[in-house]
Design an enzyme around this catalytic site. Sequence first.
Site, PDB file in Angstrom:
ATOM      1  N   LYS A 165      -5.806   3.319  -1.211  1.00  0.00           N
ATOM      2  CA  LYS A 165      -5.211   4.476  -1.880  1.00  0.00           C
ATOM      3  C   LYS A 165      -6.011   4.922  -3.107  1.00  0.00           C
ATOM      4  O   LYS A 165      -5.457   5.277  -4.143  1.00  0.00           O
ATOM      5  CB  LYS A 165      -3.753   4.164  -2.247  1.00  0.00           C
ATOM      6  CG  LYS A 165      -2.874   3.975  -1.014  1.00  0.00           C
ATOM      7  CD  LYS A 165      -1.451   3.660  -1.330  1.00  0.00           C
ATOM      8  CE  LYS A 165      -1.240   2.211  -1.623  1.00  0.00           C
ATOM      9  NZ  LYS A 165       0.163   1.770  -1.512  1.00  0.00           N
ATOM     10  N   ASP A 201       5.285  -3.469   0.011  1.00  0.00           N
ATOM     11  CA  ASP A 201       6.427  -2.523   0.022  1.00  0.00           C
ATOM     12  C   ASP A 201       7.128  -2.466   1.384  1.00  0.00           C
ATOM     13  O   ASP A 201       8.338  -2.250   1.472  1.00  0.00           O
ATOM     14  CB  ASP A 201       6.013  -1.113  -0.435  1.00  0.00           C
ATOM     15  CG  ASP A 201       4.777  -0.574   0.248  1.00  0.00           C
ATOM     16  OD1 ASP A 201       4.169  -1.290   1.075  1.00  0.00           O
ATOM     17  OD2 ASP A 201       4.394   0.586  -0.036  1.00  0.00           O
TER      18      ASP A 201
END
Length: 454
Positions: A165, A201
């Site tokens: 990311k 996550d």
Amino acid sequence: MSIKVSDFLYRVSNTYFIQYLQEIFDIDLDEMREIQKDFLSQMKRGLQGKESPLKMLVTYAHMPDGNERGSFIALDLGGTNLRILLVELQGAGKVRMVKEKRVTIHKRHTRGKAAKLFGFIARSIEDFMRECRIKPYMKINIGFTFSFPVKQLAINRGKLMHWTKDFAITEEEGLDVVELLNCALTKRNLHNLKVAALLNDTVGTLVTRGYSEHDCDAGMILGTGTNACYIEKPSNITKAHIKGLKKKGMIVNIEWGNFDKLRLTEYDRAIDKESGNIGMQLLEKTVSGKYLGEIVRVTLKDLARRKFIFSLYPQSRPFDKPGTFNAEYLSRIEADSSSDLKQVASVFKEIGAAPTVLAERRLVKNTCGIISRRAARIIASVLTAVIFKMDPYFLKRHVVAVDGSLYEKHPFFSAHILEAMRELLGKRADKITLELTKDGSGKGAAIVAAISTG
Ligand code: GLC
């Protein structure tokens, strides 16, 4: 009604071009099946420790039974924000969020040394403790959701494999994330805090739904990034370095963003080339919020170059610069059902683009639809592969906990996934339910911390 030759030519070539886009971005049933098959075989290779784009990371996390209790600090470092939460698990599947603080992660935190990033995290925790009036003698466990690929060695130990990311921290492999955080906490004299659990996550999302819903066996994120985890039989995990697993189902973090057996278009290749990690995270680059807007941007840039849009203002080039178009714009444009496509015009105005005529706005909306539909079909292919891996005969019901802004905010993403799953599975698709599970990375961190200290 007479029509100008130039208008006529525009319409004809516009129709041809949209057909071209449809063709290159379309993933038909055969191709979905192919992706599903490849994905399944790469999952197996990853579990055996053979070379595979899928890391299949053992998380040392297990499912909760719903009776875990206590107060925990949950820390969620995902991509755009750092969130710190005080969470109270009340048992019987109930979770109370006592307090939440959100801090923006600026680009400067994502560059340079890891100690700088973790120093910033510890400072933010210190502020939070003050705001919550948690005294230095009150011992409290932290559940740390760290949404990057980590090779876990235990529930509270894990080494970062590489950043994703667009984080560009200089030291990379081998950083023990928990050690880094503990060290930063000690430097700020926060001796009462202890990192009890480290998790992805996807894992947080799965356990959060699993806290109250027993059929939940997979977690999926469709946000800035994309990834999934599921429950695997320990006997199927035969990687050499994994030893002594308990009999209980083990949550495996697939890290599916790195799957690379996909047919890419010229536009995807352009995005990959501009990225900081060429050739990596290719599925993520065709699907997730961070890149979907970019694919639309480079496609619109091409449309502008071919004079299909901004035909009256050929000097307008708003799409030349990376980052000018995001997934939120995509959602707004696709949700626009007004006859004159007002939202498209308003997004273009925000970007500072030249005015467009209705036919151009239609073309833009179609382009967005084609690109997001492809993303959803890729997800349906790989998600059904995960379900096949757990239950090849579809003997039971499967609840997939889903979180992430793309899934939540895009008007058709979930519908496209369901439609594609139906194409792939027929009636068996009824056994799969996708449940939006908000804030899994916060609540889930507390749940995993509770399991690990219970
Ligand atoms: C990226 C990360 C992965 C995370 C996903 C969703 O793919 O590598 O760990 O789960 O983003 O945030």
